[in-house]
Design a protein around this motif. Structure first.
Motif, PDB file in Angstrom:
ATOM      1  N   SER A 341      38.023  31.537  42.082  1.00 40.26           N
ATOM      2  CA  SER A 341      37.951  30.304  41.919  1.00 40.26           C
ATOM      3  C   SER A 341      39.444  29.671  41.168  1.00 40.26           C
ATOM      4  CB  SER A 341      36.889  29.717  41.444  1.00 40.26           C
ATOM      5  OG  SER A 341      37.057  29.956  39.844  1.00 40.26           O
ATOM      6  N   PRO A 342      39.763  28.588  41.275  1.00 39.08           N
ATOM      7  CA  PRO A 342      41.022  28.057  40.610  1.00 39.08           C
ATOM      8  C   PRO A 342      40.832  28.455  39.259  1.00 39.08           C
ATOM      9  CG  PRO A 342      39.934  26.320  41.979  1.00 39.08           C
ATOM     10  CD  PRO A 342      38.992  27.478  42.090  1.00 39.08           C
ATOM     11  N   LEU A 343      39.815  28.480  38.759  1.00 38.97           N
ATOM     12  CA  LEU A 343      39.334  29.038  37.030  1.00 38.97           C
ATOM     13  C   LEU A 343      39.665  30.340  36.859  1.00 38.97           C
ATOM     14  CD1 LEU A 343      37.075  26.273  35.983  1.00 38.97           C
ATOM     15  CD2 LEU A 343      39.539  25.976  35.788  1.00 38.97           C
ATOM     16  N   ALA A 344      39.343  31.178  37.888  1.00 39.47           N
ATOM     17  CA  ALA A 344      39.126  32.772  37.361  1.00 39.47           C
ATOM     18  C   ALA A 344      39.421  33.655  38.789  1.00 39.47           C
ATOM     19  CB  ALA A 344      37.675  32.831  37.038  1.00 39.47           C
ATOM     20  N   SER A 345      40.121  34.473  38.397  1.00 34.36           N
ATOM     21  CA  SER A 345      40.224  35.628  39.499  1.00 34.36           C
ATOM     22  C   SER A 345      39.719  36.873  38.925  1.00 34.36           C
ATOM     23  CB  SER A 345      41.507  35.946  40.008  1.00 34.36           C
ATOM     24  OG  SER A 345      42.091  35.006  40.914  1.00 34.36           O
ATOM     25  N   LEU A 346      39.230  37.822  39.696  1.00 28.84           N
ATOM     26  CA  LEU A 346      38.797  39.126  39.299  1.00 28.84           C
ATOM     27  C   LEU A 346      39.813  40.170  39.282  1.00 28.84           C
ATOM     28  CD1 LEU A 346      35.056  39.264  40.790  1.00 28.84           C
ATOM     29  CD2 LEU A 346      35.866  38.350  38.633  1.00 28.84           C
ATOM     30  N   ILE A 347      40.212  40.819  38.344  1.00 31.82           N
ATOM     31  CA  ILE A 347      41.048  41.945  38.240  1.00 31.82           C
ATOM     32  C   ILE A 347      40.552  43.478  37.668  1.00 31.82           C
ATOM     33  CG2 ILE A 347      43.401  42.729  37.361  1.00 31.82           C
ATOM     34  CD1 ILE A 347      43.846  39.348  36.682  1.00 31.82           C
ATOM     35  N   GLU A 348      40.562  44.328  38.557  1.00 39.63           N
ATOM     36  CA  GLU A 348      39.883  45.578  37.945  1.00 39.63           C
ATOM     37  C   GLU A 348      40.907  46.565  37.841  1.00 39.63           C
ATOM     38  OE1 GLU A 348      36.146  46.295  40.909  1.00 39.63           O
ATOM     39  OE2 GLU A 348      37.571  44.873  41.589  1.00 39.63           O
TER      40      GLU A 348
END
Ligand SMILES: C[S@@+](CC[C@H](N)C(=O)[O-])C[C@H]1O[C@@H](n2cnc3c(N)ncnc32)[C@H](O)[C@@H]1O
Length: 351
Positions: A341-348
């Motif tokens: 979302s504009p507020l959060a990405s998931l980085i693994e």
């Protein structure tokens, strides 16, 4: 120059001046918003079944006296400039809008603690030191307050409470969405997880609700642990300092941690996290904004947050390339970025 061209130039100049006036007085929007929340105006309007007059509003305000002219100016600004309330010119009544519903004290969103926390000397004072901070060295917050943000929060319990509450509400909302949309693959094969800098434990509580078999630990500074009155037993609570060591687990969660720090400190945090997870099968889950991904969505939250992190913490928001480089430089072999979302990405990040 022809009359028409001169007219166009005059209009452009007027529009430019009006934009500058708006930016220069943007603080009036912020402070009026804070005043409306402090006085509990949305809550007063909600208490009444129908819109109310200025006199009825005045009678319900938590003040020993009310200057009706000043209250009218505030409400006029809030209605006509900010769109916070409705106003019916026929009977002179004010009502709630979708906008002011977010400002109710018992609303689940993080808006109220964010407004009451940010619009104080804690959130705003440091901006007077923005220009001098551009030369490098201590961030604006340290220049203004003479200490870093975490030490400030440790010595200001009311602000500490507001900060943690605002983070908690924000995380609860975002994490419910992350779990419902990505939980099945994001937490696959994970038996234990440590939420490093996990605050009041909002993410950890949501994870164990969805995946009761995952052993969840919240790790944060002593000031956060001691001020949290809701340390429930389904989650383990450990106090400590990320720069010393991090409890061991299959996975580490870092949500909105790395944007608080410069690259050098982030490298140290990522190195500590790498030591805490298994070399095979472990991972670090980072939840953060990714600036250029935001460009495809909505750039404003990332631009805003980037400035706030720089001024308040000496941190920053990062682009996809910056994340990949940071994670690679900290000794990880692979990273996968999933826009969310504009507020959060998931980085693994994988060791
Ligand atoms: C921006 S908040 C994020 C909180 C939570 N992860 C969330 O997203 O709701 C950063 C958190 O990092 C914690 N923190 C800062 N410095 C720390 C340190 N040296 N060791 C452990 N936690 C730290 C703060 O207390 C705070 O709870």
């Amino acid at each position: 120059m022809k009359e028409k061209e001169m007219d166009e130039q005059r209009q452009e100049l007027m529009a430019a001046r009006m934009s500058i006036i708006r930016y220069a007085h943007g603080f009036m929007d912020s402070m009026s918003l804070k005043c409306v929340v402090e006085l509990g105006i949305p809550d007063i309007l909600r208490k009444n079944a129908k819109p109310i007059t200025l006199q009825e509003l005045a009678a319900a305000l938590p003040l020993p006296a009310v200057d009706m002219g000043r209250l009218q100016s505030l409400m006029r600004f809030a209605v006509h400039h900010m769109g916070l309330f409705t106003f019916n010119g026929q009977d002179g009544t004010y009502g709630l809008t979708r906008f002011s519903e977010c400002l109710l004290r018992d609303s689940e969103t993080f808006m109220v603690p964010m407004i009451l926390g940010t619009l104080t000397d804690w959130g705003m004072g440091a901006w007077h030191s923005l220009s001098s901070s551009i030369q490098g060295g201590p961030p604006a917050f340290e220049r203004h307050h003479g200490m870093n943000n975490w030490d400030y929060l440790a010595s200001h319990p009311d602000m500490n409470q507001l900060f943690n509450e605002s983070q908690e509400r924000n995380t609860k909302e975002i994490f419910r969405e992350i779990l419902s949309k990505c939980g099945s693959w994001l937490f696959e094969g994970i038996g234990s997880i440590v939420d490093v800098g996990g605050g009041n434990g909002a993410a950890a509580k949501e994870i164990v609700k969805e995946f009761p078999s995952i052993k969840c630990t919240v790790f944060d500074l002593p000031q956060v642990m001691s001020s949290n009155s809701e340390k429930t037993s389904e989650v383990e609570w450990v106090e400590g300092d990320i720069f010393n060591s991090v409890p061991r687990a299959d996975a580490i969660l870092l949500k909105y941690i790395l944007h608080d720090w410069n690259d050098e400190k982030c490298m140290k945090i990522l190195e500590q996290c790498k030591e805490a997870i298994p070399a095979g099968g472990g991972k670090v889950i980072i939840v953060e904004m990714v600036m250029d991904i935001n460009k495809e969505m909505d750039m404003y939250p990332a631009l805003l947050s980037d400035m706030f992190m720089m001024v308040s913490f000496g941190g920053k928001e990062r682009t996809r390339e910056e994340w990949e480089k940071l994670i690679h430089d900290a000794g990880y072999s692979k990273c996968k970025i999933t826009p969310f979302s504009p507020l959060a990405s998931l980085i693994e990040a994988y060791p």
